[in-house]
Structures are given as structure tokens and as C-alpha cells.
Design a protein around this motif. Structure first.
Motif, PDB file in Angstrom:
ATOM      1  N   SER A   1     -16.879  -4.440  -3.819  1.00 54.56           N
ATOM      2  CA  SER A   1     -17.730  -3.621  -3.055  1.00 54.56           C
ATOM      3  C   SER A   1     -17.459  -1.818  -3.479  1.00 54.56           C
ATOM      4  O   SER A   1     -16.293  -1.574  -3.373  1.00 54.56           O
ATOM      5  N   PRO A   2     -18.640  -0.728  -2.498  1.00 47.11           N
ATOM      6  CA  PRO A   2     -18.612   0.036  -2.768  1.00 47.11           C
ATOM      7  C   PRO A   2     -17.009   1.149  -1.305  1.00 47.11           C
ATOM      8  O   PRO A   2     -17.147   1.845  -1.775  1.00 47.11           O
ATOM      9  N   LYS A   3     -16.743  -0.017  -1.023  1.00 47.18           N
ATOM     10  CA  LYS A   3     -16.039   0.406  -0.036  1.00 47.18           C
ATOM     11  C   LYS A   3     -14.218   0.419  -0.705  1.00 47.18           C
ATOM     12  O   LYS A   3     -13.979  -0.947  -1.202  1.00 47.18           O
ATOM     13  N   THR A   4     -13.470   1.427  -0.180  1.00 41.07           N
ATOM     14  CA  THR A   4     -11.738   0.765  -0.424  1.00 41.07           C
ATOM     15  C   THR A   4     -11.424   1.037   0.766  1.00 41.07           C
ATOM     16  O   THR A   4     -11.343   2.472   1.463  1.00 41.07           O
ATOM     17  N   VAL A   5     -10.539   0.351   0.992  1.00 42.64           N
ATOM     18  CA  VAL A   5      -9.669   0.449   2.535  1.00 42.64           C
ATOM     19  C   VAL A   5      -7.973   0.841   2.272  1.00 42.64           C
ATOM     20  O   VAL A   5      -7.804  -0.052   0.938  1.00 42.64           O
ATOM     21  N   LEU A   6      -7.642   1.485   1.823  1.00 42.37           N
ATOM     22  CA  LEU A   6      -6.129   2.204   1.836  1.00 42.37           C
ATOM     23  C   LEU A   6      -5.449   2.265   2.663  1.00 42.37           C
ATOM     24  O   LEU A   6      -5.857   2.262   4.282  1.00 42.37           O
ATOM     25  N   VAL A   7      -4.158   1.781   3.323  1.00 43.73           N
ATOM     26  CA  VAL A   7      -3.303   1.276   3.842  1.00 43.73           C
ATOM     27  C   VAL A   7      -2.081   2.257   4.183  1.00 43.73           C
ATOM     28  O   VAL A   7      -1.245   1.764   2.329  1.00 43.73           O
ATOM     29  N   GLY A   8      -1.366   2.359   4.791  1.00 37.12           N
ATOM     30  CA  GLY A   8       0.617   3.016   4.509  1.00 37.12           C
ATOM     31  C   GLY A   8       0.484   3.273   5.527  1.00 37.12           C
ATOM     32  O   GLY A   8       0.423   3.670   6.627  1.00 37.12           O
ATOM     33  N   SER A   9       1.770   3.553   6.086  1.00 33.60           N
ATOM     34  CA  SER A   9       2.582   4.241   6.992  1.00 33.60           C
ATOM     35  C   SER A   9       3.259   5.532   6.401  1.00 33.60           C
ATOM     36  O   SER A   9       3.986   5.842   5.011  1.00 33.60           O
ATOM     37  N   THR A  10       3.186   6.568   6.524  1.00 28.87           N
ATOM     38  CA  THR A  10       4.174   7.948   6.405  1.00 28.87           C
ATOM     39  C   THR A  10       4.837   8.934   7.269  1.00 28.87           C
ATOM     40  O   THR A  10       4.789   7.565   8.610  1.00 28.87           O
ATOM     41  N   PRO A  11       5.639   9.331   7.033  1.00 30.97           N
ATOM     42  CA  PRO A  11       6.315  10.085   8.157  1.00 30.97           C
ATOM     43  C   PRO A  11       5.858  10.935   9.401  1.00 30.97           C
ATOM     44  O   PRO A  11       4.743  10.892   9.176  1.00 30.97           O
ATOM     45  N   GLY A  12       6.457  11.661   9.780  1.00 34.53           N
ATOM     46  CA  GLY A  12       5.300  11.972  11.677  1.00 34.53           C
ATOM     47  C   GLY A  12       5.711  13.148  11.283  1.00 34.53           C
ATOM     48  O   GLY A  12       6.448  13.933  12.196  1.00 34.53           O
ATOM     49  N   ASP A  13       6.722  13.922  10.458  1.00 39.07           N
ATOM     50  CA  ASP A  13       7.205  15.510  10.245  1.00 39.07           C
ATOM     51  C   ASP A  13       5.961  16.095  10.557  1.00 39.07           C
ATOM     52  O   ASP A  13       4.674  15.827  10.582  1.00 39.07           O
TER      53      ASP A  13
END
Length: 185
Positions: free
Chosen positions: A30-42
Motif C-alpha cells: 500500500s502507499p502507506k508506510t508505518v514506522l515504529v520505534g523508541s527514542t531517548p527522551g533527551d
């Protein structure tokens, strides 16, 4: 006994056919891309995401959806959850705080990679990502340099449904000199 065996075989066939149906394939195509992740809270990440600098943030969990219509209109929806980590879990104390952003994004070319710039008006926010490959995107600092994670979190987002399931990781192609054998590099 025959009836019981017939039910077991039928159930196995149903499970096999549904697992092979390609249910996740639609998300990849599909033309939809779902990105996930966790980043620091700096401080840098809090500033980019308009999070109060006084808020205690151990990490930020991202859920970013990039949409592109047939007419080439590019929109995004970013939902984040952040806060103080709940000990011995992968969650937040009190469920964390939530913010949502919607807006448009543009894609520009750098020397080797595509740069995705996400802009939201309410709340005002600009985030840039570099596309490393079809499945990995890395958050950039406001000066367009790669952000560095910490001991617990990176600044890389990955596709929720990988585009290339048979991707081969790059191989180390340079041999170490003979005198470097056994040394820590």
C-alpha cells in the motif's frame, strides 16, 4: 474417533491457509508506510517534539504513518507516548503522556539518501528523517546531522511491516592487517 480426527485435520488446513494468505502483504504494497520505534527522551528530542523541558522523559515511543495519495499528496500522522519508564516493564509509569501530530511531508535528496521532512502546524513541529533503506529511517537533529541514541534507545525507526523480508545485511569486505590480529579495535 474418525469425526474427531477429521475436525483436527480440517482445523490444521484452515490454520495453514490463513497463515499463508499474505495478510501482511497488503501493508507492504500500500502507499502507506508505518514506522515504529523508541527514542531517548533527551533535551534535543523533547525540543523537536514540543515536550515541556521540565517533564521527566526516559524514552519516547513512536508510531508514525506516512501516506501518499495517487495525486502525490504526502501526509503523516505521528503519535507518541512518553514519560518515566515503569521498572521491569516496557511501559510508562501511569501509562505515560500522549501527543499527536498531523501534517505534510516532503522528500528531498541528499548525496546518497532521501531526507523526509515532516511539518505540523498544530502543534508546530518539524522533524527530519533520513531513509537508510526501505525498512529503516533515522531521526535527524535540527542541523540535519544524525542523532545519537544512548545505552537504552536508538534514534532509528523501523517499518512495522518490513518491505523487504529477504534483505541481506552488508558484509565486512576488508580484511584486517596481519599485525592487527588479536587486538581490540
Amino acid at each position: 474417533m474418525k469425526r474427531y480426527l477429521l475436525h483436527i485435520i480440517l482445523l490444521a488446513c484452515v490454520l495453514f491457509t490463513t497463515s499463508c494468505s499474505g495478510a501482511n502483504t497488503a501493508s507492504v504494497l500500500s502507499p502507506k508506510t508505518v514506522l515504529v520505534g523508541s527514542t531517548p527522551g533527551d533535551a534535543v528530542m523533547k525540543s523537536m517534539l514540543t515536550i515541556n523541558p521540565e517533564t521527566k522523559v526516559d524514552f519516547i515511543r513512536w508510531d508514525l504513518t506516512l501516506n501518499e495519495t495517487e495525486k502525490g499528496v504526502r501526509t503523516f500522522a505521528l503519535n507518541i507516548v512518553f514519560g518515566e519508564g515503569q521498572p521491569n516493564t516496557n511501559g510508562f509509569k501511569g501509562g505515560g503522556e500522549k501527543l499527536s501530530f498531523e501534517g505534510v511531508y516532503t522528500i528531498s535528496k541528499s548525496q546518497k539518501n532521501d531526507i523526509y521532512e515532516l511539518k505540523s502546524e498544530t502543534p508546530p513541529m518539524t522533524i527530519s528523517l533520513v531513509k537508510l533503506n526501505e525498512d529503516l529511517f533515522h531521526v535527524l537533529a535540527p542541523d540535519k546531522k544524525l542523532l545519537v541514541g544512548n545505552g537504552g534507545w536508538s534514534c532509528t525507526l523501523s517499518r512495522k511491516y518490513p518491505a523487504n523480508r529477504s534483505a541481506v545485511l552488508p558484509a565486512w569486505t576488508t580484511a584486517l592487517p596481519d599485525d592487527a590480529a588479536g587486538q581490540t579495535i
